[in-house]
Design an enzyme around this catalytic site. Structure first.
Site, PDB file in Angstrom:
ATOM      1  N   ARG A  54       0.842  -1.188   0.000  1.00 37.79           N
ATOM      2  CA  ARG A  54       0.000   0.000   0.000  1.00 37.79           C
ATOM      3  C   ARG A  54       0.886   1.250   0.000  1.00 37.79           C
ATOM      4  O   ARG A  54       2.038   1.211   0.417  1.00 37.79           O
ATOM      5  CB  ARG A  54      -0.911   0.003   1.220  1.00 37.79           C
ATOM      6  CG  ARG A  54      -1.861  -1.199   1.284  1.00 37.79           C
ATOM      7  CD  ARG A  54      -2.660  -1.211   2.573  1.00 37.79           C
ATOM      8  NE  ARG A  54      -3.586  -2.342   2.622  1.00 37.79           N
ATOM      9  CZ  ARG A  54      -3.269  -3.551   3.082  1.00 37.79           C
ATOM     10  NH1 ARG A  54      -2.042  -3.788   3.529  1.00 37.79           N
ATOM     11  NH2 ARG A  54      -4.161  -4.520   3.086  1.00 37.79           N
ATOM     12  N   LYS A  81      -1.592  -2.200   7.641  1.00 38.06           N
ATOM     13  CA  LYS A  81      -3.013  -1.964   7.851  1.00 38.06           C
ATOM     14  C   LYS A  81      -3.607  -2.975   8.827  1.00 38.06           C
ATOM     15  O   LYS A  81      -4.421  -2.622   9.681  1.00 38.06           O
ATOM     16  CB  LYS A  81      -3.749  -2.027   6.515  1.00 38.06           C
ATOM     17  CG  LYS A  81      -5.248  -1.788   6.625  1.00 38.06           C
ATOM     18  CD  LYS A  81      -5.917  -1.840   5.266  1.00 38.06           C
ATOM     19  CE  LYS A  81      -7.419  -1.597   5.378  1.00 38.06           C
ATOM     20  NZ  LYS A  81      -8.088  -1.635   4.056  1.00 38.06           N
ATOM     21  N   HIS A 144      -2.886   3.295  -5.358  1.00 40.20           N
ATOM     22  CA  HIS A 144      -3.435   2.106  -4.706  1.00 40.20           C
ATOM     23  C   HIS A 144      -3.991   1.118  -5.732  1.00 40.20           C
ATOM     24  O   HIS A 144      -4.005  -0.095  -5.504  1.00 40.20           O
ATOM     25  CB  HIS A 144      -4.535   2.508  -3.722  1.00 40.20           C
ATOM     26  CG  HIS A 144      -4.967   1.387  -2.823  1.00 40.20           C
ATOM     27  ND1 HIS A 144      -4.353   1.125  -1.611  1.00 40.20           N
ATOM     28  CD2 HIS A 144      -5.939   0.441  -2.951  1.00 40.20           C
ATOM     29  CE1 HIS A 144      -4.926   0.078  -1.039  1.00 40.20           C
ATOM     30  NE2 HIS A 144      -5.893  -0.355  -1.836  1.00 40.20           N
ATOM     31  N   ARG A 147      -2.375  -2.319  -6.879  1.00 45.06           N
ATOM     32  CA  ARG A 147      -2.581  -3.591  -6.193  1.00 45.06           C
ATOM     33  C   ARG A 147      -3.601  -4.427  -6.972  1.00 45.06           C
ATOM     34  O   ARG A 147      -3.460  -5.643  -7.091  1.00 45.06           O
ATOM     35  CB  ARG A 147      -3.039  -3.346  -4.755  1.00 45.06           C
ATOM     36  CG  ARG A 147      -1.907  -2.860  -3.856  1.00 45.06           C
ATOM     37  CD  ARG A 147      -2.415  -2.278  -2.547  1.00 45.06           C
ATOM     38  NE  ARG A 147      -3.227  -3.167  -1.753  1.00 45.06           N
ATOM     39  CZ  ARG A 147      -2.776  -4.096  -0.916  1.00 45.06           C
ATOM     40  NH1 ARG A 147      -1.467  -4.287  -0.794  1.00 45.06           N
ATOM     41  NH2 ARG A 147      -3.607  -4.834  -0.203  1.00 45.06           N
ATOM     42  N   HIS A 171      -3.359  -9.573   2.649  1.00 45.73           N
ATOM     43  CA  HIS A 171      -4.761  -9.742   3.004  1.00 45.73           C
ATOM     44  C   HIS A 171      -4.893 -10.925   3.955  1.00 45.73           C
ATOM     45  O   HIS A 171      -4.102 -11.873   3.897  1.00 45.73           O
ATOM     46  CB  HIS A 171      -5.608 -10.013   1.760  1.00 45.73           C
ATOM     47  CG  HIS A 171      -5.825  -8.802   0.915  1.00 45.73           C
ATOM     48  ND1 HIS A 171      -6.262  -8.867  -0.398  1.00 45.73           N
ATOM     49  CD2 HIS A 171      -5.673  -7.474   1.193  1.00 45.73           C
ATOM     50  CE1 HIS A 171      -6.371  -7.647  -0.886  1.00 45.73           C
ATOM     51  NE2 HIS A 171      -6.013  -6.792   0.044  1.00 45.73           N
ATOM     52  N   TYR A 181      -3.414 -22.488  12.072  1.00 48.40           N
ATOM     53  CA  TYR A 181      -2.572 -23.588  11.623  1.00 48.40           C
ATOM     54  C   TYR A 181      -1.565 -23.161  10.555  1.00 48.40           C
ATOM     55  O   TYR A 181      -0.497 -23.759  10.427  1.00 48.40           O
ATOM     56  CB  TYR A 181      -3.443 -24.742  11.105  1.00 48.40           C
ATOM     57  CG  TYR A 181      -4.048 -25.563  12.217  1.00 48.40           C
ATOM     58  CD1 TYR A 181      -3.318 -26.564  12.852  1.00 48.40           C
ATOM     59  CD2 TYR A 181      -5.338 -25.317  12.661  1.00 48.40           C
ATOM     60  CE1 TYR A 181      -3.853 -27.305  13.889  1.00 48.40           C
ATOM     61  CE2 TYR A 181      -5.897 -26.058  13.706  1.00 48.40           C
ATOM     62  CZ  TYR A 181      -5.148 -27.046  14.308  1.00 48.40           C
ATOM     63  OH  TYR A 181      -5.684 -27.781  15.346  1.00 48.40           O
TER      64      TYR A 181
END
Length: 208
Positions: A54, A81, A144, A147, A171, A181
């Site tokens: 970002r 973020k 931006h 992305r 993300h 896990y």
């Protein structure tokens, strides 16, 4: 009878904001134009493109986050973020951009403000890249949005797993149980993904 417990309340659905993005087929030509500029904002935007980070994560970068020998940029949780440390594998073109900046360094910031000095370090303004795009007469795209450019390319032109592409963008992937896990960050696999992206970015259309 329990749908009201599972579905969002009326008026509570989050609005998805779509940032204008450059089509991935145009990224090679765009990077050629960026290379003609010696502005710090141009180097920052190149870094945004190559890393998928970002804007704020890029302009706040400091040199102690970058390990040139390992080819890894470790962004601390405080600057992410999602407030989780993110390791970024650096492709060869990304390293070249950062080494260019390192040769011109004036303080701890990778992308210092033009008014920054060793005694008064300041990062690049968060509007600098947008201003650069305006000077380039590209008001149809945003920093931006690159992305999305990367994500569209990965989905349409590669066979890399969706989860890997999402991790490259920092993300959150999977349920809480899956995240518990999956403790590794798949750095080596993401390095192959980012190398493939950098190669695409530097290959003229018709030569792929």
């Amino acid at each position: 009878g329990n749908l009201d417990k599972l579905l969002p309340k009326p008026g509570k659905i989050a609005k998805v904001e779509h940032h204008p993005a450059l089509p991935y087929r145009d990224v090679y030509a765009f990077l050629q134009l960026l290379a003609n500029s010696d502005a710090t904002a141009a180097r920052a935007l190149e870094t945004v493109i190559y890393t998928g980070l970002r804007t704020a994560e890029v302009i706040g970068a400091k040199w102690d986050e970058i390990d040139f020998d390992a080819g890894v940029w470790t962004v601390p949780a405080a600057r992410m973020k999602m407030k989780k440390q993110h390791r970024v594998p650096l492709s060869a073109p990304a390293v070249r951009v950062l080494r260019t900046c390192y040769a011109l360094r004036v303080n701890d910031y990778v992308f210092p403000s033009p008014n920054s000095t060793a005694g008064r370090p300041r990062p690049l303004s968060n509007m600098a890249m947008l201003t650069l795009l305006k000077r380039m007469k590209r008001t149809d795209i945003t920093p931006h949005g690159f992305r999305s450019t990367f994500r569209d390319w990965a989905a349409e032109q590669t066979n890399f797993p969706r989860e890997l592409c999402e991790m490259a963008l920092a993300h959150t992937v999977g349920s809480d149980t899956e995240q518990a896990y999956q403790r590794g960050d798949l750095l080596e696999k993401r390095a192959r993904l980012m190398d493939a992206w950098a190669s695409y970015c530097n290959t003229a259309p018709g030569n792929a």
